[in-house]
Design a protein around this motif. Sequence first.
Motif, PDB file in Angstrom:
ATOM      1  N   UNK A   1       0.835  -1.207   0.000  1.00 14.48           N
ATOM      2  CA  UNK A   1       0.000   0.000   0.000  1.00 14.48           C
ATOM      3  C   UNK A   1       0.870   1.257   0.000  1.00 14.48           C
ATOM      4  N   UNK A   2       1.932   1.255   0.806  1.00 10.42           N
ATOM      5  CA  UNK A   2       2.793   2.441   0.867  1.00 10.42           C
ATOM      6  C   UNK A   2       3.515   2.677  -0.452  1.00 10.42           C
ATOM      7  N   UNK A   3       3.962   1.612  -1.102  1.00 10.14           N
ATOM      8  CA  UNK A   3       4.599   1.767  -2.419  1.00 10.14           C
ATOM      9  C   UNK A   3       3.572   2.246  -3.446  1.00 10.14           C
ATOM     10  N   UNK A   4       2.356   1.737  -3.356  1.00  3.94           N
ATOM     11  CA  UNK A   4       1.284   2.185  -4.245  1.00  3.94           C
ATOM     12  C   UNK A   4       1.020   3.677  -4.058  1.00  3.94           C
ATOM     13  N   UNK A   5       0.968   4.122  -2.802  1.00  2.00           N
ATOM     14  CA  UNK A   5       0.735   5.536  -2.509  1.00  2.00           C
ATOM     15  C   UNK A   5       1.895   6.401  -3.004  1.00  2.00           C
ATOM     16  N   UNK A   6       3.113   5.885  -2.851  1.00  2.00           N
ATOM     17  CA  UNK A   6       4.282   6.624  -3.333  1.00  2.00           C
ATOM     18  C   UNK A   6       4.222   6.792  -4.848  1.00  2.00           C
ATOM     19  N   UNK A   7       3.833   5.735  -5.542  1.00  8.04           N
ATOM     20  CA  UNK A   7       3.708   5.823  -7.004  1.00  8.04           C
ATOM     21  C   UNK A   7       2.619   6.813  -7.399  1.00  8.04           C
ATOM     22  N   UNK A   8       1.520   6.836  -6.648  1.00  6.60           N
ATOM     23  CA  UNK A   8       0.450   7.795  -6.927  1.00  6.60           C
ATOM     24  C   UNK A   8       0.954   9.222  -6.775  1.00  6.60           C
ATOM     25  N   UNK A   9       1.664   9.492  -5.671  1.00  6.52           N
ATOM     26  CA  UNK A   9       2.166  10.844  -5.446  1.00  6.52           C
ATOM     27  C   UNK A   9       3.171  11.241  -6.526  1.00  6.52           C
ATOM     28  N   UNK A  10       4.016  10.288  -6.923  1.00  6.32           N
ATOM     29  CA  UNK A  10       4.978  10.562  -7.997  1.00  6.32           C
ATOM     30  C   UNK A  10       4.254  10.864  -9.303  1.00  6.32           C
ATOM     31  N   UNK A  11       3.224  10.073  -9.596  1.00 10.43           N
ATOM     32  CA  UNK A  11       2.445  10.288 -10.820  1.00 10.43           C
ATOM     33  C   UNK A  11       1.764  11.655 -10.800  1.00 10.43           C
ATOM     34  N   UNK A  12       1.277  12.063  -9.621  1.00 12.15           N
ATOM     35  CA  UNK A  12       0.623  13.369  -9.499  1.00 12.15           C
ATOM     36  C   UNK A  12       1.631  14.486  -9.730  1.00 12.15           C
ATOM     37  N   UNK A  13       2.833  14.351  -9.133  1.00 15.23           N
ATOM     38  CA  UNK A  13       3.870  15.372  -9.323  1.00 15.23           C
ATOM     39  C   UNK A  13       4.238  15.511 -10.795  1.00 15.23           C
ATOM     40  N   UNK A  14       4.347  14.382 -11.496  1.00 19.50           N
ATOM     41  CA  UNK A  14       4.665  14.419 -12.921  1.00 19.50           C
ATOM     42  C   UNK A  14       3.489  14.974 -13.722  1.00 19.50           C
ATOM     43  N   UNK A  15       2.263  14.635 -13.282  1.00 19.35           N
ATOM     44  CA  UNK A  15       1.065  15.081 -13.999  1.00 19.35           C
ATOM     45  C   UNK A  15       0.930  16.593 -13.955  1.00 19.35           C
ATOM     46  N   UNK A  16       1.233  17.183 -12.801  1.00 15.37           N
ATOM     47  CA  UNK A  16       1.103  18.629 -12.650  1.00 15.37           C
ATOM     48  C   UNK A  16       1.934  19.365 -13.703  1.00 15.37           C
ATOM     49  N   UNK A  17       3.131  18.843 -13.982  1.00 16.31           N
ATOM     50  CA  UNK A  17       4.001  19.480 -14.968  1.00 16.31           C
ATOM     51  C   UNK A  17       3.543  19.238 -16.401  1.00 16.31           C
ATOM     52  N   UNK A  18       2.608  18.311 -16.593  1.00 16.52           N
ATOM     53  CA  UNK A  18       2.128  18.005 -17.942  1.00 16.52           C
ATOM     54  C   UNK A  18       0.772  18.631 -18.243  1.00 16.52           C
ATOM     55  N   UNK A  19       0.126  19.170 -17.208  1.00 16.19           N
ATOM     56  CA  UNK A  19      -1.206  19.746 -17.417  1.00 16.19           C
ATOM     57  C   UNK A  19      -1.087  21.127 -18.056  1.00 16.19           C
ATOM     58  N   UNK A  20      -1.972  21.438 -18.967  1.00 17.03           N
ATOM     59  CA  UNK A  20      -1.965  22.781 -19.563  1.00 17.03           C
ATOM     60  C   UNK A  20      -2.473  23.815 -18.576  1.00 17.03           C
ATOM     61  N   UNK A  21      -2.136  25.069 -18.849  1.00 16.62           N
ATOM     62  CA  UNK A  21      -2.589  26.151 -17.989  1.00 16.62           C
ATOM     63  C   UNK A  21      -4.109  26.206 -17.941  1.00 16.62           C
ATOM     64  N   UNK A  22      -4.756  25.706 -18.987  1.00 16.87           N
ATOM     65  CA  UNK A  22      -6.221  25.714 -19.059  1.00 16.87           C
ATOM     66  C   UNK A  22      -6.833  24.991 -17.858  1.00 16.87           C
ATOM     67  N   UNK A  23      -6.206  23.895 -17.423  1.00 17.27           N
ATOM     68  CA  UNK A  23      -6.748  23.130 -16.286  1.00 17.27           C
ATOM     69  C   UNK A  23      -6.741  23.983 -15.018  1.00 17.27           C
ATOM     70  N   UNK A  24      -5.619  24.635 -14.729  1.00 19.39           N
ATOM     71  CA  UNK A  24      -5.501  25.409 -13.490  1.00 19.39           C
ATOM     72  C   UNK A  24      -6.370  26.663 -13.539  1.00 19.39           C
TER      73      UNK A  24
END
Length: 582
Positions: A93-116
């Motif tokens: 579960x902790x590794x799963x959560x770590x992967x989720x947080x990593x994916x979110x951090x990477x996702x933020x940098x890939x989202x267009x300004x339109x989303x924010x």
Amino acid sequence: MENKQTSLLNQMKPYIKGFQLPFVIAIIGAIISSIITVIGPNKLSEITDLITKGLMTGIDTDKVSEIAMLLAILYGIGALVNYTQAFTISTIVQHFSKRLRTAIAEKINKLPLRYFDSHSQGDTLSRVTNDVDTASQSLNQSLGTVLSSSILLVAALIMMFQTNVTLSFVTIVSVLFGFVFVGIIMGRAKGFFKSQQTNLANVNGYVEEMYSGHSVVASYHAGRIVKEEFQHLNQALYTSMWKSQFISGIMMPMMMFIGNFGYVMVVVTGAALTLKGNATMGTIVAFMVYVRIFSQPLSQIAQGLTVLQSASAAMGRVFEFLGEPEMEVDSHKAQQLRTIKGDVTFDHVSFGYSADKTIIHDFSATAKAGQKIAIVGPTGAGKTTIVNLLMKFYDIDQGRILIDGIDTKNMKRSEVHDAFSMVLQDTWLFEGTIKENLIYNQSNVSDEAVIEAAKAVGVHHFIMTLPKGYDTLLDDTVNLSVGQKQLLTIARALLKNAPLLILDEATSSVDTRTEELIQKAMDKLMEGRTSFVIAHRLSTIRNADLILVMKDGNIIEQGNHDALMAQNDFYANLYNSQFVEE
């Protein structure tokens, strides 16, 4: 609902990849632990029968001790296996959560300004913090319990039917109606948990918004309205949390009642069977334990599934965030410009934030290298939108934007961003030293260059009055005025030393004297750079080489200050309204 659950499982697959073996180990551990648990009542039955028979002829204490010792060893092994299984599940579960947080951090940098621009900061923060934490804690608390309890339930059924069929059916029927209640409640529970997460995001978003604008709220005496709106949102959160927690709380008492009812039924039925010679005292004792073993997993499964509903609702919001459309991948594009001269051309550019509403209409303009281009106009004219398009924060709908004759569509976003230094009206400083803030994400910047940039914008003297100078840590203990923060961000932009410069209301938050100092420094430092200046204070752009006057997304006038004043039209009226005394 099944399709939705399947979809959620499919979304989880990339983040649980590689955990198959540990999960199999956890399942094996649960099976071993369950076997040991259900063997216990069988051995207790043997001990009870030995004692019952021995009451008349003498108790075989050696045999009783032998079985008791075996039970002790089995329970010891079971405890060790249980710990191993729980540790394995927790690690997964902790590794799963770590992967989720990593994916979110990477996702933020890939989202267009339109989303924010279309989502509140509070909602986004709630998804990347509260929802991930809720999913992690819920899975950690319930996944292992549901797994081991399900296996234990099956093992208990097998042992019960092997021991006595009649008492097995009595045990099952006595707790069967519990399934009905659990099924009805679980069918309604997910909506409550999803509502809870949504309302929590709404409260976070509102609090963040009101806190950031606290001075405005206070100046307008809007405290009562803000409080009323918060109470409304807080009441909605309270209601959804009360319902979800009521569901969680009612499970355990309900299953305890079912378990106690099972005890009564087993004792009554077992006594009748014993009188008829179809069961022994040992069988009754064994089934009194089996009732607990059978009803306890049901209780734990019901409680665990309730918690998993919370995890499902939270993960649904997280995966909704991770599923947002991303910016186009442009890593395959080659670098177009090794050195940038600074010519910028807008060629019949049209753009709208939505397909049904065009903001910029057939915009055309040319900025030659080293020129200072001012963009002016009333609020909502499209000035900042032009900057967003120039920086490739948004993709244009029609037309082209060229840098040194190269269409920005053919350039990487990173290449375009590297070509610009940018200072916005809203300042941004992070918790770090002043020096770290000034050289943000740049390398090979000397201390002399930092000091020179600070001097150029007139903030060096202030920095040197701080206890540690440029090494002063910017945190809650250091109070900077809005003007001082803006000066630091301007110095940061100057340090970047990019060939193109964007100033979006960069001097709007400073006083007149500071504005004059900044303007002189800017004029000197903008030499040799193509500069785009958005300003409401027209005094700051009188020396611009080209002034573009915008209204409703169109250029209605263009030229230098003297030429536009001579036309005595929109720009002249706008200028005279600010400098009527002149």
